[in-house]
Design an enzyme around this catalytic site. Structure first.
Site, mmCIF file in Angstrom:
data_model
loop_
_atom_site.group_PDB
_atom_site.id
_atom_site.type_symbol
_atom_site.label_atom_id
_atom_site.label_comp_id
_atom_site.label_asym_id
_atom_site.label_seq_id
_atom_site.Cartn_x
_atom_site.Cartn_y
_atom_site.Cartn_z
ATOM 1 N N THR A 35 0.935 -1.131 -0.136
ATOM 2 C CA THR A 35 -0.005 0.030 0.023
ATOM 3 C C THR A 35 0.814 1.161 0.125
ATOM 4 O OG1 THR A 35 -0.161 0.023 2.355
ATOM 5 C CG2 THR A 35 -2.192 -1.085 1.259
ATOM 6 N N TYR A 144 -7.993 -5.609 10.805
ATOM 7 C CA TYR A 144 -7.303 -4.540 11.348
ATOM 8 C C TYR A 144 -7.298 -4.131 12.697
ATOM 9 C CZ TYR A 144 -5.393 0.486 11.136
ATOM 10 O OH TYR A 144 -4.418 1.253 11.056
ATOM 11 N N THR A 174 -5.890 11.092 10.579
ATOM 12 C CA THR A 174 -4.869 12.019 10.080
ATOM 13 C C THR A 174 -5.019 12.107 8.687
ATOM 14 O OG1 THR A 174 -3.617 11.074 11.730
ATOM 15 C CG2 THR A 174 -2.469 12.379 10.114
#
Length: 316
Positions: A35, A144, A174
């Site tokens: 990723t 996750y 974020t």
């Protein structure tokens, strides 16, 4: 110091590499690019104190003596970790173990990038570090959530049993430059849709809340925690809370887009509210965020415009 940053080609990892280099350290960025993106670290290609190794940390590795290991390696957006569920579990278990073993072998400090997802769909608000969470261990987000919860447990075990000097940050939403356009996160979704004239997708009625921290504030908090004596988890995020609908409206205002808002069904286990209690970070680190959402969105706008332009050019 010689610092190893696992996941250093990712969004937060690449900004961390910049900060460490800015502080005078040498940085070894380790990333399998599942990723992460090479373009996030391309500007460091000619930096003599920077090196890159393409490596899946779920497979044992040894790149020589290091003084600090930062573990930021994991798919982190819902789009990525739901598609790469097994890889996410592997990097949160085998990967974290291998990174901790590296720190133990060389007597290095260790820093674990954990997440507010450890709190799940919280029934305590705002979330404090001593809250154990309300997590569905077998739901679609569990790959996750549970990977990060296991990583925290393993990090604390290495601290208690092997005396590794460890630190754990729980990162809240974020955003900023280098956030991928198609990663399914709130800000990137809204910015992409607004800048391409698509309707902004709001799930449910948009009443669920999030707290958004600009990347430079987040990295500053992380750096302070990394230099501290605290071993238990610390929330680093912005405590100012917005509904998803308010965030969508803010993006429309900042971009000047004429896009509309469309509503879709709420995904399973989507947290209804998310807001960090940062009292501990204020007390221990003297840290709190300084950049409000509108300012951060304006600071990110040029990056998102360019990213949309690149995507459009690539599809022609």
């Amino acid at each position: 110091m010689r610092v190893l940053v696992a996941g250093g080609a990712g969004f937060l990892g690449s900004h961390l590499c910049d900060a460490l280099l800015g502080g005078g350290d040498s940085v070894l960025c380790v990333d399998n690019l599942i990723t992460g993106r090479e373009e996030n670290i391309a500007h460091l290609a000619h930096e003599p104190r920077f090196a890159f190794e393409r490596q899946d940390i779920s497979i044992p590795f040894d790149f020589g003596k290091v003084d600090y290991v930062f573990n930021f390696a994991s798919p982190a957006s819902p789009v990525d970790y739901m598609e790469l569920g097994i890889a996410t579990l592997q990097v949160g278990s085998y990967g974290t173990h291998n990174a901790l073993e590296c720190a133990r072998k060389y007597g290095a400090k260790f820093f674990m990038a954990s997440t507010s997802e450890c709190y799940g769909d919280p029934d305590v608000h705002p979330q404090t570090e001593d809250y154990w969470g309300h997590v569905n261990p077998i739901g679609p987000r569990s790959v996750y959530d549970e990977a990060k919860r296991f990583s925290e447990a393993l990090t604390m075990a290495f601290h208690r049993y092997h005396k590794v000097d460890t630190h754990i940050v729980r990162i809240f939403n974020t955003y900023g430059p280098r956030l991928q356009l198609n990663d399914g996160r709130v800000i990137s979704n809204f910015m992409k849709q607004a800048l391409t004239g698509q309707d902004l997708t709001v799930y449910g009625e948009g009443n669920q809340t999030r707290s958004f921290c600009y990347v430079s504030d987040e990295i500053e908090g992380i750096m302070r925690l990394a230099k501290s004596d605290e071993h238990l988890p610390v929330n680093i995020g912005n405590p100012v809370e917005f509904t998803i609908l308010e965030c969508a409206q803010k993006v429309l205002e900042v971009t000047g887009s004429k896009s509309k808002i469309k509503y879709e069904p709420l995904p399973q286990d989507d947290p209804k509210q998310r807001r960090p209690d940062i009292s501990k970070a204020k007390r221990l680190l003297g840290w709190e965020p300084r950049i409000d959402l509108e300012t951060g969105l304006r600071m990110s706008l040029e990056y998102f415009r360019a990213a949309v332009g690149k995507t459009a050019a690539a599809t022609k």
